[in-house]
Write an enzyme that holds these catalytic residues in place. Structure first.
Site, short mmCIF file in Angstrom:
data_model
loop_
_atom_site.label_atom_id
_atom_site.label_comp_id
_atom_site.label_asym_id
_atom_site.label_seq_id
_atom_site.Cartn_x
_atom_site.Cartn_y
_atom_site.Cartn_z
CE LYS A 108 -0.24 -0.32 5.03
NZ LYS A 108 -1.06 -0.74 6.18
NE ARG A 156 -6.60 0.72 12.41
CZ ARG A 156 -5.40 0.64 11.86
NH1 ARG A 156 -4.58 1.68 11.85
NH2 ARG A 156 -4.99 -0.49 11.31
CE1 TYR A 166 12.73 31.89 3.79
CE2 TYR A 166 12.97 29.51 3.54
CZ TYR A 166 12.72 30.76 2.99
OH TYR A 166 12.46 30.86 1.67
CG MET A 186 9.19 23.87 -0.86
SD MET A 186 8.20 24.91 -1.93
CE MET A 186 7.26 25.86 -0.76
C1 PLP Z 1 -0.20 -1.78 6.74
C2 PLP Z 1 -0.71 -3.05 7.26
C3 PLP Z 1 0.16 -4.14 7.47
C4 PLP Z 1 1.66 -4.03 7.33
O1 PLP Z 1 2.18 -3.42 8.48
P1 PLP Z 1 3.77 -3.32 8.74
O2 PLP Z 1 3.86 -2.79 10.12
O3 PLP Z 1 4.28 -2.35 7.73
O4 PLP Z 1 4.32 -4.65 8.55
C5 PLP Z 1 -0.38 -5.34 7.86
N1 PLP Z 1 -1.71 -5.48 8.05
C6 PLP Z 1 -2.58 -4.45 7.90
C7 PLP Z 1 -4.03 -4.65 8.14
C8 PLP Z 1 -2.11 -3.20 7.51
O5 PLP Z 1 -2.96 -2.19 7.36
#
Ligand code: PLP
Length: 358
Positions: free
Chosen positions: A35, A130, A255, A303
């Site tokens: 992701k 969650r 800055y 930046m």
């Molecule tokens: C992002 C995610 C992972 C991976 O987590 P890491 O800590 O990067 O290994 C695994 N399971 C779910 C549901 C996630 O959202």
């Protein structure tokens, strides 16, 4: 000339990390979590490097569709599930599996008309609070999914840990116990472990581990490093010196003029800033790597640039390479200085940073 700033991604490291995780979890399949643009490493490149993974985990349907459009035929799972009724037809069309964590998703499934059933991973809230169904909701919800013709059988089962990155926190064992009790005797595959759980809590590995950050060679645990587990950092964030300047004791830089040199020195100006995703709040002393040594950031990150104290004897010149993080400067270290986690640093790079696969 190579572009800069750039994130150099090592396909060798990605492959080696997948192999290492297989060694650490020999009885589990690996759902590589890609992701957020492969944690900033480039979604399609990472998926292609990790083509021997057993599947890929994604947060958004758009990410899964990008993989399919790029020719990836592996198993894909939406870790937060779908959000809209109209997503369901796309899941079927592109053979994408989904987590179901909320009643609203079940309602959408029940009222859908689909060419074939969707493969579903029912999310159990074992203590993170969650997403997912808790102990009180579990049985009714499971039965409802069982009766839904749009849901493929068996239903798979998953949960997620709140504190797996704290190796001494008993919460992970408690969550595991709760998940195992709730799901006891049910058919379907099980997945519990993110990177931290896969590395530190062997009893959570189950049918599938879901590592993200570890695949990129980074440890999820504060004070720990990927290299301690045989993992190799997959990203080097590189830029260049675009100025080297003599700087007088007492003079400020940047800055707000809030840093003043204690003695005469040379300052280097590096072409990277918060417009590239390097955090503006990086404090004085945050290290960068130049010509075989660490030097500290001084003055405020702007930046497009940041300034470093090269020291009075420096022989660095304009055009020299600068590493913001990578093999010789672990991103875990940089994150610690900045008061964040490595996850945020690697995923926050902006499109101005060229992502280059070796
Ligand atoms: C992002 C995610 C992972 C991976 O987590 P890491 O800590 O990067 O290994 C695994 N399971 C779910 C549901 C996630 O959202």
């Amino acid at each position: 000339m190579k572009p800069f700033p750039r994130a150099e991604i090592s396909g060798v490291a990605l492959k080696s990390n997948l192999q290492r995780l297989r060694e650490l979890a020999p009885n589990s399949r690996v759902m590589a979590v890609v992701k957020a643009n492969g944690y900033g490493h480039g979604l399609l490149n990472v998926a292609n490097c990790l083509s021997s993974a057993d599947g890929f985990g994604l947060a958004r349907l758009e990410e899964a569709l990008e993989l399919r459009a790029g020719g990836v035929s592996a198993k894909l799972l939406l870790l937060e599930g779908f959000f809209r009724q109209s997503d369901l037809a796309l899941l079927v069309q592109h053979d994408i599996e989904t987590v179901v964590h909320h009643e609203s998703q079940i309602e959408m499934l029940e009222s859908a008309q689909l060419a074939k059933p969707v493969t579903v991973w029912m999310k159990v809230d074992s203590g993170m609070h969650r997403l997912g169904f808790n102990l009180e909701q579990f049985n009714d919800t499971y039965q409802r999914l069982m009766q839904c013709p749009q849901v493929a059988k068996p239903i798979h089962l998953m949960t997620h840990f709140a504190c797996a990155d704290e190796p001494n926190n008993p919460a992970t064992a408690e969550q595991t116990q709760r998940f195992n009790t709730m799901t006891q005797g049910l058919p379907g595959e099980r997945t519990l472990a993110n990177s931290a759980a896969a590395l530190y809590w062997q009893e959570t590995q189950a049918d599938w581990i879901r590592p993200g950050i570890a695949l990129y060679g980074v440890s999820p645990v504060a004070g720990d490093f990927g290299s301690n587990h045989g993992l190799i950092p997959a990203m080097e964030l590189m830029s260049r010196l675009i100025a080297v300047r003599d700087h007088k004791a007492g003079d400020p830089v940047g800055y707000g003029s809030y840093w003043h040199a204690k003695k005469d020195t040379k300052l280097g100006v590096v072409a990277i800033g918060y417009g590239d995703g390097y955090p503006r709040n990086a404090p004085e002393g945050t290290p960068v790597w130049i010509n075989g040594r660490l030097v500290p950031i001084v003055g405020r990150v702007s930046m497009d640039m940041l300034t470093v104290d090269l020291g009075i004897d420096a022989i660095d010149v304009v055009g020299d390479d600068v590493m913001l993080w990578g093999k010789t400067l672990p991103v875990e270290d940089v994150a610690e200085h900045i008061g964040t986690i490595a996850y945020e640093l690697v995923t926050k790079l902006t499109p101005r940073v060229a992502v280059c696969l070796d």
